[in-house]
Motif scaffolding. Structure first.
Motif, PDB file in Angstrom:
ATOM      1  N   GLN A  17       0.831  -1.211   0.000  1.00  0.00           N
ATOM      2  CA  GLN A  17       0.000   0.000   0.000  1.00  0.00           C
ATOM      3  C   GLN A  17       0.865   1.261   0.000  1.00  0.00           C
ATOM      4  O   GLN A  17       0.596   2.226  -0.726  1.00  0.00           O
ATOM      5  CB  GLN A  17      -0.923  -0.003   1.226  1.00  0.00           C
ATOM      6  N   VAL A  18       1.906   1.261   0.805  1.00  0.00           N
ATOM      7  CA  VAL A  18       2.791   2.425   0.861  1.00  0.00           C
ATOM      8  C   VAL A  18       3.575   2.565  -0.444  1.00  0.00           C
ATOM      9  O   VAL A  18       3.787   3.682  -0.937  1.00  0.00           O
ATOM     10  CB  VAL A  18       3.758   2.310   2.054  1.00  0.00           C
ATOM     11  N   ALA A  19       3.980   1.436  -1.013  1.00  0.00           N
ATOM     12  CA  ALA A  19       4.776   1.463  -2.241  1.00  0.00           C
ATOM     13  C   ALA A  19       3.946   1.808  -3.462  1.00  0.00           C
ATOM     14  O   ALA A  19       4.475   2.290  -4.465  1.00  0.00           O
ATOM     15  CB  ALA A  19       5.456   0.111  -2.446  1.00  0.00           C
ATOM     16  N   GLY A  20       2.652   1.532  -3.398  1.00  0.00           N
ATOM     17  CA  GLY A  20       1.838   1.687  -4.595  1.00  0.00           C
ATOM     18  C   GLY A  20       2.145   0.610  -5.608  1.00  0.00           C
ATOM     19  O   GLY A  20       1.938   0.762  -6.806  1.00  0.00           O
ATOM     20  N   GLY A  21       2.642  -0.496  -5.109  1.00  0.00           N
ATOM     21  CA  GLY A  21       3.025  -1.637  -5.958  1.00  0.00           C
ATOM     22  C   GLY A  21       3.439  -2.773  -5.057  1.00  0.00           C
ATOM     23  O   GLY A  21       2.844  -2.970  -3.989  1.00  0.00           O
ATOM     24  N   THR A  22       4.472  -3.516  -5.442  1.00  0.00           N
ATOM     25  CA  THR A  22       4.958  -4.608  -4.607  1.00  0.00           C
ATOM     26  C   THR A  22       6.247  -4.192  -3.918  1.00  0.00           C
ATOM     27  O   THR A  22       7.076  -3.486  -4.502  1.00  0.00           O
ATOM     28  CB  THR A  22       5.209  -5.881  -5.436  1.00  0.00           C
ATOM     29  N   ALA A  23       6.420  -4.635  -2.683  1.00  0.00           N
ATOM     30  CA  ALA A  23       7.626  -4.308  -1.918  1.00  0.00           C
ATOM     31  C   ALA A  23       7.946  -5.464  -0.979  1.00  0.00           C
ATOM     32  O   ALA A  23       7.046  -6.141  -0.479  1.00  0.00           O
ATOM     33  CB  ALA A  23       7.434  -3.019  -1.127  1.00  0.00           C
ATOM     34  N   ASP A  24       9.225  -5.680  -0.745  1.00  0.00           N
ATOM     35  CA  ASP A  24       9.682  -6.775   0.106  1.00  0.00           C
ATOM     36  C   ASP A  24       9.891  -6.269   1.537  1.00  0.00           C
ATOM     37  O   ASP A  24      10.716  -5.376   1.760  1.00  0.00           O
ATOM     38  CB  ASP A  24      10.997  -7.333  -0.443  1.00  0.00           C
ATOM     39  N   PRO A  25       9.202  -6.852   2.525  1.00  0.00           N
ATOM     40  CA  PRO A  25       9.408  -6.410   3.919  1.00  0.00           C
ATOM     41  C   PRO A  25      10.804  -6.732   4.446  1.00  0.00           C
ATOM     42  O   PRO A  25      11.261  -6.102   5.392  1.00  0.00           O
ATOM     43  CB  PRO A  25       8.327  -7.189   4.689  1.00  0.00           C
ATOM     44  N   ALA A  26      11.458  -7.751   3.854  1.00  0.00           N
ATOM     45  CA  ALA A  26      12.826  -8.134   4.261  1.00  0.00           C
ATOM     46  C   ALA A  26      12.895  -8.447   5.748  1.00  0.00           C
ATOM     47  O   ALA A  26      13.598  -7.785   6.520  1.00  0.00           O
ATOM     48  CB  ALA A  26      13.828  -7.044   3.888  1.00  0.00           C
ATOM     49  N   VAL A  27      12.177  -9.480   6.172  1.00  0.00           N
ATOM     50  CA  VAL A  27      12.137  -9.879   7.583  1.00  0.00           C
ATOM     51  C   VAL A  27      13.308 -10.800   7.893  1.00  0.00           C
ATOM     52  O   VAL A  27      13.605 -11.725   7.139  1.00  0.00           O
ATOM     53  CB  VAL A  27      10.809 -10.577   7.913  1.00  0.00           C
ATOM     54  N   ARG A  28      13.979 -10.543   9.010  1.00  0.00           N
ATOM     55  CA  ARG A  28      15.106 -11.391   9.438  1.00  0.00           C
ATOM     56  C   ARG A  28      15.179 -11.393  10.962  1.00  0.00           C
ATOM     57  O   ARG A  28      14.572 -10.552  11.625  1.00  0.00           O
ATOM     58  CB  ARG A  28      16.412 -10.860   8.853  1.00  0.00           C
ATOM     59  N   ARG A  29      15.922 -12.365  11.510  1.00  0.00           N
ATOM     60  CA  ARG A  29      16.166 -12.389  12.952  1.00  0.00           C
ATOM     61  C   ARG A  29      16.983 -11.169  13.350  1.00  0.00           C
ATOM     62  O   ARG A  29      17.773 -10.650  12.569  1.00  0.00           O
ATOM     63  CB  ARG A  29      16.929 -13.652  13.354  1.00  0.00           C
ATOM     64  N   SER A  30      16.812 -10.719  14.586  1.00  0.00           N
ATOM     65  CA  SER A  30      17.502  -9.514  15.041  1.00  0.00           C
ATOM     66  C   SER A  30      17.994  -9.689  16.469  1.00  0.00           C
ATOM     67  O   SER A  30      17.372 -10.395  17.279  1.00  0.00           O
ATOM     68  CB  SER A  30      16.558  -8.313  14.960  1.00  0.00           C
ATOM     69  N   GLN A  31      19.090  -9.026  16.768  1.00  0.00           N
ATOM     70  CA  GLN A  31      19.603  -9.025  18.143  1.00  0.00           C
ATOM     71  C   GLN A  31      18.859  -8.028  19.011  1.00  0.00           C
ATOM     72  O   GLN A  31      18.951  -8.069  20.239  1.00  0.00           O
ATOM     73  CB  GLN A  31      21.097  -8.676  18.137  1.00  0.00           C
ATOM     74  N   HIS A  32      18.132  -7.120  18.393  1.00  0.00           N
ATOM     75  CA  HIS A  32      17.463  -6.041  19.128  1.00  0.00           C
ATOM     76  C   HIS A  32      15.978  -6.318  19.365  1.00  0.00           C
ATOM     77  O   HIS A  32      15.329  -5.590  20.111  1.00  0.00           O
ATOM     78  CB  HIS A  32      17.621  -4.730  18.367  1.00  0.00           C
ATOM     79  N   ALA A  33      15.448  -7.328  18.712  1.00  0.00           N
ATOM     80  CA  ALA A  33      14.055  -7.743  18.889  1.00  0.00           C
ATOM     81  C   ALA A  33      13.989  -9.194  18.423  1.00  0.00           C
ATOM     82  O   ALA A  33      15.012  -9.800  18.103  1.00  0.00           O
ATOM     83  CB  ALA A  33      13.115  -6.854  18.073  1.00  0.00           C
ATOM     84  N   ASP A  34      12.782  -9.757  18.404  1.00  0.00           N
ATOM     85  CA  ASP A  34      12.682 -11.120  17.888  1.00  0.00           C
ATOM     86  C   ASP A  34      13.067 -11.148  16.411  1.00  0.00           C
ATOM     87  O   ASP A  34      13.867 -11.980  15.966  1.00  0.00           O
ATOM     88  CB  ASP A  34      11.248 -11.643  18.054  1.00  0.00           C
TER      89      ASP A  34
END
Length: 556
Positions: A17-34
């Motif tokens: 919705q923000v991109a007005g098209g397709t966009a990759d959230p790029a989710v990964r493990r993090s040391q600062h959160a889950d």
């Protein structure tokens, strides 16, 4: 679906919705959160907006109710904290699934994997280890994904050296030769033949005539050649059995398999205008390959004397494989990189190879502690069988039974190889390979054995999980990463990705075990929850190591 994929799927509508098209959230493990979603930074660059502003809008639009909380941090990262109830629910699904969340592919392919490839009448040495164990792990991963995999053990069983080998066999006698080869002294047999070939003109002449007889189909010569091949294959199979790999007698596909197709390959390439004569030989000159002088580099398909070399055999194999399989994977060392690139380029020009159909899985060398190629003290190549025997012998100090010593020793050798990025050289050291701490196969096996000992004392295990302590939660999140690790390793054909995940899992379990009393937990409910975490960890370790071809013995 892995937890990373689930989070990305829930975030993607907001990103789109923000991109007005397709966009990759790029989710990964993090040391600062889950977990962390980094996709807002790339999206902001494309939109020409401030990253934090884009991230805040994504968070405002996202619907992760019942799954996770979101927070914008730093220059535009989105921290993701998964609800404890959701973690528990996902663990229950992982526990109930025999595949522990790893999906099968939607469109299975027919895949041929070419690996190991020793030479007849020659010992397997340490250089064969990488191709054999990397190839076997790739096969296991692809099969687990649901692909239809064919193993191909491309033996060096044809060519001019067999003239001298067969003639030496005649000199020593069939029974003596068969005995010498059956006890694994292939190197001695080959070296004796080479000495006579180099030092005895009469033997050299007879050997050259024997090559002609072999290639022309002389019945006696073919029978003697078959004896060499059969005895060598028996030796190879004994090494594979010790190494716990899945190669069998049915997987041998020697160079001789393609002998009757070589002339037709030349005819087809000639008809396509891809061959031209160079110094009496017929050669292909694929585009983009030049020597230091800038001259085009040749792939010699037929030699000046009318004979064929390994390039012709590789082209025949490539043609057959591309006609029979949707994908062909060659697990061969990095020194052969240019050779296969040129052979594949000829295949593309001939119309045999479709985009993405063939791939060379290159790998580096095994180095000794001195940083040089691993050799014996005499400077010779280390025999693979000797390395494996030493591994089992050294592991006996850690193991209560010969079977466990075998599992630990062979597992140590295989893990040391598979835990390294295959494209790089790696240093092999016994102390590190067999250490019960650090990044080693023995460390993972020890973690599994401790789990089994704990479960044996704890009694029946129910699917319940305690997640109140940070180390419990950290272990739970590591467990939920298993599907992604397997998929990543199988997709990239990089077993070290799975090995690294498993080491992280064993490390998370060790921290959990040190911080959280299990059998002496404060309540029966917490005790059951911690036993559940231990049980699932053991199951995931077992499955993950099996996909690398490593056993999980118990107890150590």
């Amino acid at each position: 679906m892995s937890i990373e994929e689930l989070l990305a799927a829930r975030l993607r509508p907001a990103f789109d919705q923000v991109a007005g098209g397709t966009a990759d959230p790029a989710v990964r493990r993090s040391q600062h959160a889950d977990y962390q979603a980094d996709g807002a930074l790339a999206l902001a660059r494309g939109l020409g907006r401030a990253p934090r502003e884009v991230a805040a809008e994504v968070v405002a639009r996202a619907d992760l109710a019942g799954l996770a909380d979101l927070e914008v941090v730093g220059p535009g990262f989105i921290n993701i904290t998964v609800h404890t109830s959701a973690v528990h629910s996902l663990l229950l699904k992982l526990y109930a699934d025999s595949r522990h969340g790893v999906p099968t592919v939607a469109a299975p392919q027919t895949v041929l994997v070419d690996y190991s490839g020793p030479n007849v009448a020659k010992e397997m040495h340490v250089g064969h280890l990488r191709s054999t164990v990397i190839g076997d792990a790739i096969v296991r991963l692809l099969e687990f994904q649901g692909h239809h995999v064919t193993r191909a053990n491309h033996l060096g069983d044809w060519g001019t050296p067999f003239g001298m080998l067969i003639e030496h066999l005649v000199d020593v006698g069939e029974q003596e030769a068969a005995h010498e080869l059956s006890v694994g002294d292939l190197t001695g047999f080959y070296q004796a033949a080479r000495r006579k070939f180099d030092g005895d003109p009469d033997f050299k002449r007879r050997a050259q005539l024997r090559v002609v007889a072999l290639q022309s189909g002389d019945e006696t010569t073919r029978r003697l050649w078959r004896l060499l091949v059969d005895e060598s294959e028996k030796y190879f199979l004994s090494v594979y059995s010790t190494l716990d790999v899945t190669l069998s007698a049915a997987d041998f596909q020697g160079e001789s398999t393609y002998n009757d197709e070589l002339a037709d390959v030349v005819d087809e390439l000639s008809a396509l205008g891809l061959l031209r004569e160079s110094d009496g030989a017929l050669c292909a000159f694929p585009d983009g390959f030049t020597g230091r002088d800038g001259a085009p580099m040749p792939v010699i398909v037929r030699k000046e004397d009318g004979g064929y070399n390994y390039s012709a055999t590789d082209l025949a194999a490539l043609r057959r494989r591309c006609r029979a399989y949707e994908r062909a994977v060659y697990v061969v060392g990095t020194p052969q990189k240019q050779h296969f690139a040129m052979v594949f380029a000829v295949g593309v020009a001939a119309g045999w190879v479709q985009p993405g159909q063939v791939e060379h899985i290159a790998f580096g060398s095994i180095l000794g502690p001195d940083g040089k190629m691993l050799k014996t003290r005499a400077g010779d190549s280390v025999k693979l069988s000797a390395l494996l025997d030493e591994a089992v012998s050294r592991a006996a100090a850690l193991a209560p039974t010969p079977d466990v010593a075998h599992s630990v020793g062979i597992g140590a050798v295989k893990y040391a190889d598979l835990s390294s990025d295959r494209v790089k050289d790696y240093v092999f050291a016994w102390d590190r390979a067999l250490s019960l701490t650090g990044d080693s196969g023995a460390y993972l096996q020890y973690a599994y054995a401790r789990i089994q000992s704990l479960l044996a004392k704890g009694g029946a295990v129910e699917p319940a999980f305690s997640l109140d302590v940070p180390s419990e939660r950290a272990l739970a999140l590591q467990l939920l990463g298993f599907p992604s690790a397997v998929t990543a390793a199988a997709t990239a054909l990089q077993p070290h990705r799975l090995a690294g995940y498993l080491h992280g899992l064993a490390t998370a379990y060790s921290a959990f075990y040190e911080e959280c009393p299990v059998l002496r937990a404060p309540t029966a409910e917490i005790r059951a929850g911690r036993l559940g975490l231990a049980d699932l960890t053991g199951r995931v370790l077992t499955l993950g190591l099996s996909l690398l071809g490593i056993r999980t013995p118990t107890p150590l």
